[in-house]
Motif scaffolding. Sequence first.
Motif, PDB file in Angstrom:
ATOM      1  N   PHE A  29     -27.047   4.239  -7.956  1.00 54.19           N
ATOM      2  CA  PHE A  29     -27.338   5.467  -8.675  1.00 54.19           C
ATOM      3  C   PHE A  29     -27.394   5.201 -10.175  1.00 54.19           C
ATOM      4  O   PHE A  29     -26.725   4.293 -10.674  1.00 54.19           O
ATOM      5  CB  PHE A  29     -26.237   6.517  -8.410  1.00 54.19           C
ATOM      6  CG  PHE A  29     -26.183   6.991  -6.988  1.00 54.19           C
ATOM      7  CD1 PHE A  29     -26.890   8.110  -6.594  1.00 54.19           C
ATOM      8  CD2 PHE A  29     -25.412   6.320  -6.041  1.00 54.19           C
ATOM      9  CE1 PHE A  29     -26.837   8.552  -5.282  1.00 54.19           C
ATOM     10  CE2 PHE A  29     -25.353   6.762  -4.734  1.00 54.19           C
ATOM     11  CZ  PHE A  29     -26.064   7.880  -4.352  1.00 54.19           C
ATOM     12  N   ASP A  30     -28.163   6.039 -10.877  1.00 57.40           N
ATOM     13  CA  ASP A  30     -28.096   6.029 -12.341  1.00 57.40           C
ATOM     14  C   ASP A  30     -26.824   6.777 -12.711  1.00 57.40           C
ATOM     15  O   ASP A  30     -26.607   7.905 -12.275  1.00 57.40           O
ATOM     16  CB  ASP A  30     -29.293   6.762 -12.954  1.00 57.40           C
ATOM     17  CG  ASP A  30     -30.557   5.941 -12.884  1.00 57.40           C
ATOM     18  OD1 ASP A  30     -30.444   4.700 -12.840  1.00 57.40           O
ATOM     19  OD2 ASP A  30     -31.646   6.535 -12.890  1.00 57.40           O
ATOM     20  N   TYR A  31     -26.009   6.150 -13.499  1.00 52.46           N
ATOM     21  CA  TYR A  31     -24.736   6.777 -13.831  1.00 52.46           C
ATOM     22  C   TYR A  31     -24.272   6.298 -15.196  1.00 52.46           C
ATOM     23  O   TYR A  31     -24.679   5.254 -15.682  1.00 52.46           O
ATOM     24  CB  TYR A  31     -23.670   6.455 -12.771  1.00 52.46           C
ATOM     25  CG  TYR A  31     -23.360   4.980 -12.669  1.00 52.46           C
ATOM     26  CD1 TYR A  31     -22.354   4.401 -13.452  1.00 52.46           C
ATOM     27  CD2 TYR A  31     -24.066   4.150 -11.812  1.00 52.46           C
ATOM     28  CE1 TYR A  31     -22.076   3.046 -13.374  1.00 52.46           C
ATOM     29  CE2 TYR A  31     -23.794   2.795 -11.730  1.00 52.46           C
ATOM     30  CZ  TYR A  31     -22.803   2.250 -12.511  1.00 52.46           C
ATOM     31  OH  TYR A  31     -22.533   0.915 -12.436  1.00 52.46           O
ATOM     32  N   SER A  32     -23.410   7.094 -15.760  1.00 51.75           N
ATOM     33  CA  SER A  32     -22.717   6.641 -16.953  1.00 51.75           C
ATOM     34  C   SER A  32     -21.414   6.014 -16.488  1.00 51.75           C
ATOM     35  O   SER A  32     -20.989   6.201 -15.353  1.00 51.75           O
ATOM     36  CB  SER A  32     -22.452   7.823 -17.895  1.00 51.75           C
ATOM     37  OG  SER A  32     -21.591   8.752 -17.273  1.00 51.75           O
ATOM     38  N   SER A  33     -20.800   5.260 -17.333  1.00 47.72           N
ATOM     39  CA  SER A  33     -19.585   4.552 -16.924  1.00 47.72           C
ATOM     40  C   SER A  33     -18.471   5.513 -16.507  1.00 47.72           C
ATOM     41  O   SER A  33     -17.615   5.160 -15.718  1.00 47.72           O
ATOM     42  CB  SER A  33     -19.100   3.633 -18.044  1.00 47.72           C
ATOM     43  OG  SER A  33     -18.810   4.395 -19.203  1.00 47.72           O
ATOM     44  N   TYR A  36     -18.880   6.584 -12.494  1.00 50.27           N
ATOM     45  CA  TYR A  36     -18.914   5.568 -11.432  1.00 50.27           C
ATOM     46  C   TYR A  36     -17.995   5.933 -10.274  1.00 50.27           C
ATOM     47  O   TYR A  36     -18.399   5.941  -9.112  1.00 50.27           O
ATOM     48  CB  TYR A  36     -18.529   4.208 -12.021  1.00 50.27           C
ATOM     49  CG  TYR A  36     -18.558   3.073 -11.029  1.00 50.27           C
ATOM     50  CD1 TYR A  36     -19.732   2.409 -10.744  1.00 50.27           C
ATOM     51  CD2 TYR A  36     -17.397   2.667 -10.370  1.00 50.27           C
ATOM     52  CE1 TYR A  36     -19.773   1.362  -9.839  1.00 50.27           C
ATOM     53  CE2 TYR A  36     -17.423   1.625  -9.462  1.00 50.27           C
ATOM     54  CZ  TYR A  36     -18.614   0.981  -9.207  1.00 50.27           C
ATOM     55  OH  TYR A  36     -18.649  -0.044  -8.306  1.00 50.27           O
TER      56      TYR A  36
END
Length: 147
Positions: A29-33, A36
């Motif tokens: 997935f596209d995610y920010s840290s 997660y």
Amino acid sequence: MSGVNMLDRKLFAAFFTSVICYFIVPLFFDYSSESYFVIGLSVSIITVPILFVVGILSSLAFDSINFSKNIGLSYLIHLGCAILCAFVFSLTATGVLFIAILISFVYATIFFIIDNLSRYIEGLAKNKGKLKRAVEISAQEGDSRKD
């Protein structure tokens, strides 16, 4: 193999698959840290119950029909069952078919690997026990011949 040992092995494989996939699946997935672990938890809320109910029951059924002797066919059947679950899930949510198939592929593959590794290790342990027992019997017979 007795049903209890097989069930224990499947539960063991499902537990470790759940833990491993919790950390692997968010990578898709596209995610920010910061998100997660939220993604791992969100996916696990759906996949883990399916794994423990459908995955274990279907795997027990496949093993009882002796598909486990042909490892390639057994893997394809496990994968097919997982993809079928992904299709059913994608009926409830739009636009998730590809990611659902990808997740089911990862879960089925890891479950299958852990299950077969634990079966192999269990077989080695049984053979080691049989070998040890045979050596003990042989040593006892050797001692009785000396008398």
